[in-house]
Design a protein around this motif. Structure first.
Motif, PDB file in Angstrom:
ATOM      1  N   PHE A  43      -6.970 -28.241   1.294  1.00  0.00           N
ATOM      2  CA  PHE A  43      -7.411 -28.823   2.571  1.00  0.00           C
ATOM      3  C   PHE A  43      -7.662 -30.324   2.398  1.00  0.00           C
ATOM      4  N   GLY A  44      -8.251 -30.698   1.262  1.00  0.00           N
ATOM      5  CA  GLY A  44      -8.583 -32.102   1.014  1.00  0.00           C
ATOM      6  C   GLY A  44      -7.457 -32.898   0.385  1.00  0.00           C
ATOM      7  N   ARG A  45      -6.232 -32.296   0.354  1.00  0.00           N
ATOM      8  CA  ARG A  45      -5.049 -32.963  -0.205  1.00  0.00           C
ATOM      9  C   ARG A  45      -5.354 -33.576  -1.567  1.00  0.00           C
ATOM     10  N   LYS A  46      -5.695 -32.712  -2.485  1.00  0.00           N
ATOM     11  CA  LYS A  46      -5.993 -33.102  -3.862  1.00  0.00           C
ATOM     12  C   LYS A  46      -7.100 -34.173  -3.891  1.00  0.00           C
ATOM     13  N   ARG A  47      -8.191 -33.903  -3.160  1.00  0.00           N
ATOM     14  CA  ARG A  47      -9.397 -34.729  -3.086  1.00  0.00           C
ATOM     15  C   ARG A  47      -9.220 -36.037  -2.329  1.00  0.00           C
ATOM     16  N   LYS A  48      -7.991 -36.273  -1.827  1.00  0.00           N
ATOM     17  CA  LYS A  48      -7.730 -37.542  -1.169  1.00  0.00           C
ATOM     18  C   LYS A  48      -8.565 -37.673   0.103  1.00  0.00           C
ATOM     19  N   SER A 106     -15.608 -47.430 -14.823  1.00  0.00           N
ATOM     20  CA  SER A 106     -14.242 -47.799 -15.219  1.00  0.00           C
ATOM     21  C   SER A 106     -13.816 -47.021 -16.464  1.00  0.00           C
ATOM     22  N   GLU A 107     -14.804 -46.739 -17.341  1.00  0.00           N
ATOM     23  CA  GLU A 107     -14.469 -45.916 -18.514  1.00  0.00           C
ATOM     24  C   GLU A 107     -14.082 -44.497 -18.083  1.00  0.00           C
ATOM     25  N   MET A 108     -14.808 -43.980 -17.088  1.00  0.00           N
ATOM     26  CA  MET A 108     -14.463 -42.638 -16.595  1.00  0.00           C
ATOM     27  C   MET A 108     -13.034 -42.589 -16.075  1.00  0.00           C
ATOM     28  N   LEU A 109     -12.629 -43.659 -15.379  1.00  0.00           N
ATOM     29  CA  LEU A 109     -11.264 -43.692 -14.842  1.00  0.00           C
ATOM     30  C   LEU A 109     -10.225 -43.716 -15.959  1.00  0.00           C
ATOM     31  N   MET A 110     -10.612 -44.283 -17.077  1.00  0.00           N
ATOM     32  CA  MET A 110      -9.644 -44.442 -18.155  1.00  0.00           C
ATOM     33  C   MET A 110      -9.665 -43.278 -19.137  1.00  0.00           C
ATOM     34  N   GLY A 160     -10.871 -38.430 -14.112  1.00  0.00           N
ATOM     35  CA  GLY A 160     -10.652 -39.832 -13.777  1.00  0.00           C
ATOM     36  C   GLY A 160      -9.176 -40.167 -13.803  1.00  0.00           C
ATOM     37  N   LEU A 161      -8.491 -39.626 -14.827  1.00  0.00           N
ATOM     38  CA  LEU A 161      -7.058 -39.877 -14.945  1.00  0.00           C
ATOM     39  C   LEU A 161      -6.300 -39.186 -13.813  1.00  0.00           C
ATOM     40  N   GLU A 162      -6.777 -37.953 -13.452  1.00  0.00           N
ATOM     41  CA  GLU A 162      -6.064 -37.181 -12.439  1.00  0.00           C
ATOM     42  C   GLU A 162      -6.287 -37.755 -11.031  1.00  0.00           C
ATOM     43  N   TYR A 163      -7.555 -38.087 -10.718  1.00  0.00           N
ATOM     44  CA  TYR A 163      -7.857 -38.462  -9.334  1.00  0.00           C
ATOM     45  C   TYR A 163      -8.102 -39.952  -9.126  1.00  0.00           C
ATOM     46  N   GLY A 164      -8.150 -40.714 -10.216  1.00  0.00           N
ATOM     47  CA  GLY A 164      -8.384 -42.155 -10.118  1.00  0.00           C
ATOM     48  C   GLY A 164      -7.447 -42.850  -9.143  1.00  0.00           C
ATOM     49  N   PRO A 165      -6.121 -42.480  -9.160  1.00  0.00           N
ATOM     50  CA  PRO A 165      -5.179 -43.174  -8.261  1.00  0.00           C
ATOM     51  C   PRO A 165      -5.547 -43.090  -6.780  1.00  0.00           C
ATOM     52  N   ALA A 219     -33.082 -42.079  -4.615  1.00  0.00           N
ATOM     53  CA  ALA A 219     -34.033 -43.162  -4.362  1.00  0.00           C
ATOM     54  C   ALA A 219     -34.501 -43.809  -5.664  1.00  0.00           C
ATOM     55  N   LYS A 220     -34.443 -43.062  -6.772  1.00  0.00           N
ATOM     56  CA  LYS A 220     -34.867 -43.635  -8.052  1.00  0.00           C
ATOM     57  C   LYS A 220     -33.719 -44.359  -8.760  1.00  0.00           C
ATOM     58  N   GLY A 221     -32.560 -44.381  -8.116  1.00  0.00           N
ATOM     59  CA  GLY A 221     -31.420 -45.044  -8.740  1.00  0.00           C
ATOM     60  C   GLY A 221     -30.632 -44.158  -9.674  1.00  0.00           C
ATOM     61  N   GLN A 222     -30.970 -42.870  -9.727  1.00  0.00           N
ATOM     62  CA  GLN A 222     -30.214 -41.934 -10.589  1.00  0.00           C
ATOM     63  C   GLN A 222     -28.847 -41.635  -9.967  1.00  0.00           C
ATOM     64  N   PRO A 223     -27.758 -41.819 -10.683  1.00  0.00           N
ATOM     65  CA  PRO A 223     -26.444 -41.470 -10.105  1.00  0.00           C
ATOM     66  C   PRO A 223     -26.314 -39.947  -9.937  1.00  0.00           C
ATOM     67  N   LEU A 224     -25.823 -39.542  -8.745  1.00  0.00           N
ATOM     68  CA  LEU A 224     -25.494 -38.135  -8.525  1.00  0.00           C
ATOM     69  C   LEU A 224     -24.047 -37.874  -8.936  1.00  0.00           C
ATOM     70  N   SER A 225     -23.198 -38.797  -8.473  1.00  0.00           N
ATOM     71  CA  SER A 225     -21.778 -38.619  -8.789  1.00  0.00           C
ATOM     72  C   SER A 225     -20.994 -39.870  -8.465  1.00  0.00           C
ATOM     73  N   PHE A 226     -19.777 -39.868  -8.956  1.00  0.00           N
ATOM     74  CA  PHE A 226     -18.800 -40.906  -8.692  1.00  0.00           C
ATOM     75  C   PHE A 226     -17.691 -40.220  -7.879  1.00  0.00           C
ATOM     76  N   PRO A 227     -17.871 -40.170  -6.541  1.00  0.00           N
ATOM     77  CA  PRO A 227     -16.879 -39.437  -5.751  1.00  0.00           C
ATOM     78  C   PRO A 227     -15.578 -40.234  -5.611  1.00  0.00           C
ATOM     79  N   PRO A 228     -14.438 -39.604  -5.523  1.00  0.00           N
ATOM     80  CA  PRO A 228     -14.199 -38.154  -5.605  1.00  0.00           C
ATOM     81  C   PRO A 228     -13.852 -37.709  -7.028  1.00  0.00           C
ATOM     82  N   ILE A 229     -14.385 -38.426  -8.038  1.00  0.00           N
ATOM     83  CA  ILE A 229     -13.916 -38.181  -9.402  1.00  0.00           C
ATOM     84  C   ILE A 229     -14.757 -37.111 -10.107  1.00  0.00           C
ATOM     85  N   ILE A 230     -16.069 -37.386 -10.288  1.00  0.00           N
ATOM     86  CA  ILE A 230     -16.843 -36.499 -11.156  1.00  0.00           C
ATOM     87  C   ILE A 230     -18.348 -36.612 -10.877  1.00  0.00           C
TER      88      ILE A 230
END
Lengths: 521, 579
Positions: free
Chosen positions: B139-144, B184-188, B193-198, B212-223
């Motif tokens: 449905f999401g066309r490979k996370r796109k 950027s390291e995750m993308l590389m 990162g390699l699969e969905y980075g493009p 609110a504390k600045g904790q990352p939840l995620s790097f969408p749509p990667i990980i």
């Protein structure tokens, strides 16, 4: 026995033998050799004819004589060329005595390389004849006498080497030697073999006598194997006798002209469709994405339009133009539904993408073109179209295959007439009486149906898919009546009809298989 | 068309309502029910209770999970959908998610909710992950357009922000890795990162969800982050978010997750999304949200399409039993899809749902009665006639692939670089063996000959079928034409043997022809001719060149002809014996 019928079925060789016996005084028996000479036949021809006549009870065996025949075995031929163990033992012993050398039985074995059993047999026989002596220490010495066995053996090997001889032609003494040195059960390593030769003599049976009499009386018409133009022209066939053939034999194989079994199957489907009032449509192997997919309301982001599902053409990659007004209308329908009552897909339609050339991926492309070309209303159309899918080829997936599909247009078309049409297909194409309709999904039809039928041989199987074309498909192409789109999946039926289990065999390169396959339609 | 794996006991308990053990269902019953969801039972393991089901409808992502299948069946059994309270208008949401400016250039939309009170089981977790993957992939066309993240709620402090950061500004430990790294390291480095980075067109600013504390939840749509974004068996409080490029699809995906979790017993609390500028759903968007619209449909339209009189009551009942919100009026119904669906484009979509809800077996088939005349196309008739004649001449018919290799169609035929050797070529080649369309028939026949040296001789083969001839002047870049090819192979075959066959064929097709000597690389010089009818060249005939035979590894003389039936049908007066 019907003598005339018996005569008719006689082979020329049989006639010769019968007539030879028939010309002798009644009751005369002739043996094989005499018959062969008199009938001028080769021994092999004679034995064939005799066996046939015996089987037909036209002759019977009068006497059977058994004659023992002596011949050389392979071992005998070897002894003839070189020397027999007894000759070699005797020669060695004489040489040892002459030179005063000591010679023991183990010496003999090692010097001459003879078998211990051969050596002991030879020594035993020579000692019995008084030709040699065993002196102190197991040494062998000759007495100076000649050995009758050695001499007889040499003479016999020489005589029998040329040709086998009757045992009784030899003297009593030689017969004894032959028997002593003949192959017996448990001892195959001997120079002579004595076989029994059976000689039979034959006389005519009473039927045989009648047949021979009749043959002699009517004379033998000249036998010919074939009717020829010459025989017919001058009427001389009347004097000929045509040999009868053994017609129960398998005939020689011939090559034949024949349709391809899969094509034959498709031909029957084609004929069925025409008989149901369908008109054939044709289309091109190369299509634009527009006709292959856009016109069928498949959004340009549809997964089946992916680079991994369709073959794109390299050169030229795009068509110069897609016919208007269809391009603009279809683009608008994709974007917002235009006047079709649809919301559309709500994306920005890419005209360049529509012009991309692909290898036709579905037969429905042919239907789309037909819709745009002012089809008959009411109208029924079909095509058997070659399509291409970007699939790994295996036993169930072909990259290049036929799709049987089509459309039905008319004011009376609705969901129930769609089911009625599918019922007709089930009955006519699959000879199925039981049908199940399941809800299905195709991008270009709504409602959509999948038809399962109970095939008389295959049991429940999916026969095809169908539906009513969406207005998003028909209206932009200028068709305002409802349209059924249908497709039949016939490959499984074809494979069963042709007895194959691998879809690739539908297009096999194995000529032998193509020649020998017969369809069961 | 996704195929999913579900478990029978899970399905049974979802059918009766959560936390209850349902009665055992039979496979026959299940197959009957699957008609409601256009599902096909592909596999059943009676020991583990594992069911493999293929769902056909690519516009119904709500059905690509055990919860959705159970829901559709349950509604049919209960007659209508029990409304989900969290879709009620004017929900107050305790949690906020702030979208910072700039997201519109990268991945503009987000939707989120929390789910409490459902203790994640092993099978429940597997279903959650499967749904997440199928939705994002298909449905999401490979996370796109859509991707989904699920987190442990207790580790998150609201409000959460959705914003852009520089590639090396933020570090966290992604799922599946041991150490913290920059985006950027995750993308590389990271497989996802390699699969969905493009997907991420802009590389100097990347999207991130932080609390609110600045904790990352995620790097969408990667990980997701490993600390917060890893759901485990036993978790009882979840945070679900969907990001993407299409707002209705994003909200719809969240709606589906919300009803799925609610069906498993969770209490859903909406999250208010605060956009910097207005969207099609407003500036402040509370999700999940029922954004479906009422559609008025005339009963006549439904009846006409289905071919059956039904009336308002029957239509209303059928649609309600399929999950719609319906009110009937005289001659029409006002219908709205349930909030987990967004596939109503046209009245006909509703028509089909009426039929599916009632069951296709409720509709009696009627034969279309209008009279039509069946016929074959002109070229098919010529082709059939030629095939009959070839069979009469003792030829065995062949069928071959049309998609083949340039080796077979050109190189083996000594046609490299010649006009005759040009083919329609595939751009996205998978295998060289299937990389161009045949431009003439003879190679198809030689393929059989090369494979059949053990089949007894003589060989007389023919095929009538389509070829694609490159033609710049044609709008498709090529012409599809029907061609007849024939071949004879045996030890003493020669030109006149095949010439006789062509002569008979064209005589009975009623075409006068002549042969003109031709130099054609596939044939022996001096033993090849162009077949000409009414001055138009329509094919070739000749003794196949020994070098061609050598390339095919054929050790038998071959003579052949190739004649274009499409063009033959168009040219020349047919010779007829009738006055």
């Amino acid at each position: 026995m019907d003598i005339s019928a018996a005569i008719d079925s006689l082979h020329p060789l049989e006639i010769k033998v019968l007539m030879t016996l028939g010309t002798c005084q009644a009751g005369t028996a002739l043996d094989s050799e005499q018959l062969a000479t008199a009938a001028e036949l080769e021994p092999s021809q004679l034995s064939m004819a005799v066996e046939w006549l015996l089987a037909k009870s036209l002759i019977t065996v009068q006497t059977e004589t058994v004659t023992p025949i002596v011949s050389l075995t392979k071992v005998g031929e070897e002894y003839y060329r070189t020397a027999s163990p007894i000759e070699r033992v005797f020669a060695s012993a004489r040489e040892a005595t002459g030179t005063g050398k000591r010679l023991t039985i183990p010496d003999l074995q090692s010097q001459e390389g003879l078998d211990p059993s051969d050596v002991s047999k030879a020594v035993g026989r020579l000692k019995k004849e008084g030709v040699i002596l065993i002196i102190q220490g197991g040494c062998i010495e000759t007495t100076g006498r000649q050995s009758p066995t050695v001499e007889a053996l040499r003479t016999l090997l020489g005589e029998i080497h040329d040709s086998s001889k009757e045992l009784k032609s030899f003297t009593e003494a030689n017969r004894q030697v032959i028997e002593d040195f003949a192959v017996k059960r448990g001892n195959a390593k001997e120079p002579f073999r004595v076989d029994d030769r059976v000689t039979r003599s034959f006389i005519l049976s009473s039927d045989g006598a009648s047949a021979a009499g009749q043959l002699l009386k009517q004379g033998v018409a000249e036998e010919v194997s074939q009717v020829t133009p010459d025989l017919l022209k001058d009427g001389s066939w009347r004097q000929k006798r045509f040999r009868k053939y053994t017609i129960s034999l398998r005939p020689p194989r011939i090559g034949t002209g024949k349709k391809h079994p899969y094509r034959e199957f498709l031909d029957t489907v084609k004929a069925k469709l025409v008989s149901m009032g369908f008109q054939e449509m044709r289309g091109a192997l190369v299509e634009t994405e527009f006709w292959d997919m856009d016109a069928l309301f498949m959004p340009q982001f549809h997964p089946a339009r992916d680079i991994h599902d369709v073959y794109f053409v390299k050169e030229p990659s795009h068509t110069t133009a897609v016919d208007e007004p269809f391009l603009s209308r279809v683009a608008e329908v994709h974007e917002n539904g235009a006047e079709t009552g649809s919301t559309g897909w709500g994306y920005s339609f890419d005209v360049h993408r529509a012009k991309r050339l692909v290898l036709r991926s579905q037969g429905t492309a042919v239907s789309a073109r037909t819709l745009a070309a002012s089809p008959n209303i009411p109208g029924k159309y079909f095509s058997i179209a070659r399509c291409f899918r970007y699939d790994q080829v295996d036993a169930t997936h072909a990259t290049d295959f036929f799709q049987v599909e089509g459309i039905v247009l008319g004011e009376d078309i609705n969901f129930r007439t769609l089911l009625g049409l599918l019922n007709l297909f089930a009955r006519e194409v699959a000879q199925a009486k039981e049908v199940k309709f399941l809800p299905a999904y195709f991008p270009f039809t709504e409602p959509s149906v999948e038809m399962h039928v109970r095939h008389p041989r295959l049991g429940w199987m999916e026969l095809g898919g169908a539906g009513l074309f969406r207005s998003e498909v028909t209206l932009p192409l200028g068709v305002t009546v409802p349209v059924i789109a249908w497709g039949l999946g016939l490959d499984r039926m074809a494979m069963v009809a042709l007895g194959i289990h691998d879809i690739r065999e539908l297009f096999t390169d194995n000529l032998e298989l193509i020649r020998t396959t017969r369809g069961l339609f | 068309m996704p195929t999913i794996t579900i478990f029978q006991d899970d399905l049974e308990s979802l059918l009766t309502g959560h936390h209850k053990v349902g009665p055992g269902i039979t496979m026959a019953q299940l197959e009957e029910w699957l008609m409601l969801v256009k599902g096909e039972l592909k596999g059943h393991n009676s020991e583990t209770g594992e069911l493999r089901i293929e769902l056909q409808d690519s516009n119904r992502p709500d059905l690509w999970c055990c919860e959705g299948i159970a829901r559709q069946i349950r509604i049919k059994q209960q007659g209508r959908l029990k409304p989900y309270p969290f879709f009620a208008k004017n929900q107050k949401s305790p949690h906020h998610l702030i979208v910072k400016p700039g997201m519109e250039q990268v991945r503009p939309y987000v939707a989120a909710c929390t789910a409490k009170g459902y203790r994640v089981t092993e099978k429940g977790l597997a279903q959650l992950i499967q749904t997440q993957e199928k939705m994002a992939d298909i449905f999401g066309r490979k996370r796109k357009t859509v991707s989904i993240g699920i987190y442990q709620l207790r580790s998150i402090t609201f409000p959460v922000t959705y914003e852009l950061v520089k590639p090396d500004e933020v570090r966290f430990t992604p799922l599946g890795m041991e150490a913290a790294m920059t985006l950027s390291e995750m993308l590389m480095v990271h497989p996802k990162g390699l699969e969905y980075g493009p997907i991420l067109a802009v590389k100097h600013l990347l999207p991130i969800l932080r609390d609110a504390k600045g904790q990352p939840l995620s790097f969408p749509p990667i990980i997701n982050s490993r600390e917060i974004g890893e759901v485990r068996v036993g978790d009882e409080e979840l945070f679900v978010e969907v990001t993407g490029t299409d707002l209705p699809m994003v909200v719809l995906s969240l709606n589906i997750f919300a009803v799925n979790l609610a069906d498993r017993g969770a209490t859903i609390e909406p999250v208010e999304i605060q956009y910097p500028t207005s969207t099609m759903l407003g500036k402040r968007v509370t999700t999940p949200q029922d954004f479906g619209k009422l559609k008025t449909i005339r009963i006549k339209a439904i009846e006409r399409a289905l071919g059956q009189e039904l009336g308002e009551t029957v239509v209303k009942q059928a649609l309600e039993a399929y999950g719609y919100d319906v009110s009937a009026e005289k001659g029409s119904v006002k219908a709205k899809l349930p909030p987990y669906r967004h596939d109503l484009m046209h009245t006909m979509d509703v028509v089909e749902d009426v039929a599916v809800s009632r069951g296709y077996a409720e509709f009696t088939p009627v034969m279309p009665a209008q009279f039509t005349v069946g016929s074959l196309s002109e070229i098919e008739q010529v082709s059939d006639r030629s095939r009959e004649l070839m069979v009469g001449l003792g030829f065995q018919e062949i069928i071959s692939n049309i998609l083949g290799s340039p080796d077979h169609y050109s190189r083996f035929m000594r046609l490299d670089g010649t006009e005759w050797g040009r083919t329609v070529d595939v751009d996205n080649i998978m295998s060289l063996s299937f990389s161009c369309l045949r431009q003439w028939m003879l190679p198809s026949l030689l393929r059989i000959e090369a494979a059949s040296s053990r089949a007894f001789y003589p060989h007389r083969l023919f095929e009538a079928g389509d070829v694609a001839i490159p033609d710049r002047t044609h709008e498709l870049g090529s012409r599809t034409e029907t061609v007849l090819g024939a071949l004879i192979a045996h030890a003493t075959t020669h030109f006149s043997e095949i010439h006789s066959c062509l002569d008979v064929l064209l005589y009975y097709l009623g075409k006068e022809y002549s042969l003109e000597p031709i130099q054609h690389p596939s044939f022996l010089e001096g033993r090849a001719g162009r077949i000409v009818v009414s001055g138009k060249p329509l094919g070739v005939i000749g003794e196949v060149h020994p070098e061609v035979l050598e390339r095919w590894q054929i050790a038998m003389p071959v003579v052949a002809f190739d004649v274009n039936l499409s063009q033959l049908a168009m040219v020349g007066e047919s010779v007829s014996s009738l006055p």
